[in-house]
Design an enzyme around this catalytic site. Structure first.
Site: not given
Ligand code: NAD
Length: 350
Positions: A80, A184, A186-188
């Site tokens: 990392k 949450g 977001g993207n996932v």
């Molecule tokens: P993202 O930033 O797109 O989504 C996170 C979402 O959580 C956002 O919509 C944000 O507004 C919301 N959020 C933040 N604080 C909050 C709260 N207190 N209550 C409710 N919602 C809240 O991130 P992502 O890419 O969707 O990733 C989500 C999680 O999955 C993260 O922990 C990330 O590390 C993990 N992850 C992501 C990937 C990937 O491919 N994107 C891969 C492995 C792990």
């Protein structure tokens, strides 16, 4: 800042520090283990409170990548990198060019990808200086509509893993009517909610960003709930997809879901919370196992990307989780501890 006696040093193979005054870059690359292959891991950019915090973060994250890659069945090790800086204020092309040169200087021992605070655009800048980069869609991939964003594969992997956890935890072969709380969107999280909706699950959702919640209500018939309520809802499955350490002393006693299966990294505040979940009979899908879809996708990125091959690999997340649940029951140990042991058996070879 102690390095050789650092509590997170574990068995790291090497750590490289780099400062480039011309661009302002200050960065650390940590390589934990390369027994299975070159270390792959994202580059995080974060406004760390101290250099010590940055070192602790990169060491923890790179160790995690070794375990994640091993259980995802990938021929690669764990590494990392972190850039010390504010991703909203300090990004410049010069900074990412310098980071690319830093990665290149390690001759491929570390392969950089995207992470929190860095984007595909930042990776393209690094790619001008290094060949050791993953998760940047090439021209052919871009023409077929892919960007290199691993989130769709992560979401599909979490969906597959969640179904496997439901099968073990609830004895259900389908998700029809299964109540899932998604924290949450977001993207996932949003993509996971779409899969769940298509499979007939009943969704309860929350996010700090109201438009995401509104969209889930409109498009997926989800029920919006307060941010403070989501972990304690009377549901079948809790899917943390926002941030880490959500399974802690404050939330644990009120969790009613029988299954916890979500994308967020480092969901357990401490290892003892894994034990507490086990003691309460809650089926916890270890985070780095269920959210491995992204690195699986990145592994196949590049020429000859075949969706069917990637999806077949993602399906294995389900069978790996079944094996973890089975061994957890057999050995009467928390799933997180079992996952670590299984990963070590793979990357240490014993
Ligand atoms: P993202 O930033 O797109 O989504 C996170 C979402 O959580 C956002 O919509 C944000 O507004 C919301 N959020 C933040 N604080 C909050 C709260 N207190 N209550 C409710 N919602 C809240 O991130 P992502 O890419 O969707 O990733 C989500 C999680 O999955 C993260 O922990 C990330 O590390 C993990 N992850 C992501 C990937 C990937 O491919 N994107 C891969 C492995 C792990």
């Amino acid at each position: 800042m102690p390095v050789f006696s650092h509590p997170e040093l574990d068995a790291h193979e090497f750590i490289a520090f780099h400062s480039d005054p011309a661009s302002g870059l200050r960065a650390i690359i940590a390589v934990h283990n390369t027994r299975l292959g070159h270390a792959l891991g994202g580059c995080r950019m974060w406004n760390y409170a101290s250099e010590d915090d940055a070192l602790t973060d990169v060491l923890r994250l790179s160790r995690g990548m070794t375990y994640k890659a091993a259980l995802a069945g990938l021929p690669q090790g764990g590494g990392k990198s972190v850039i010390l800086g504010d991703p909203r204020k300090d990004k410049t092309p010069q900074l990412f060019h310098a980071m690319g040169r830093f990665v290149e200087s390690l001759s491929g021992k570390y392969i950089v990808a995207e992470d929190s605070g860095t984007s595909v655009a930042d990776l393209h800048l690094m790619a001008q200086q290094t060949r050791h980069i993953a998760g940047v869609a090439d021209a052919q991939a871009q023409a077929s509509g892919r960007t290199g964003d691993p989130s769709p594969a992560t979401a599909l992997g979490v969906f597959i893993g969640l179904k496997s956890a439901v099968k073990t935890g609830l004895g259900r072969d389908d998700l029809n009517g299964v109540r899932v709380a998604v924290q949450g969107l977001g993207n996932v999280g949003f993509r996971l909610a779409q899969h769940l909706h298509q499979a007939g699950a009943k969704l309860f959702v929350t996010d700090i960003y109201p438009p995401a919640v509104e969209r889930a209500v409109q498009e997926l018939g989800a029920t919006a709930v307060g941010m403070g309520e989501i972990a304690s809802l009377d549901v079948d499955v809790f899917a943390p997809c926002a941030f880490g350490a959500i399974l802690n002393d404050a939330t644990l006693p009120s969790i009613k879901a029988k299954v916890i299966a979500g994308a967020a990294n480092n969901q357990l505040a401490q290892a003892r919370h894994g034990q507490a979940l086990f003691d309460r009979g809650i089926f916890y899908a270890p985070d780095y196992v269920i959210n491995a879809g992204g690195i699986i996708d990145i592994h196949y990125e590049g020429a000859g990307y075949d969706v069917a091959v990637v999806n077949a690999h993602l399906e294995k997340i389900g069978s790996t989780l079944s094996a973890i649940f089975e061994r957890s029951k057999l050995e009467q140990k928390p799933t997180a501890a079992i996952a670590d042991r299984m990963a070590e058996e793979i990357f240490l070879g014993h």
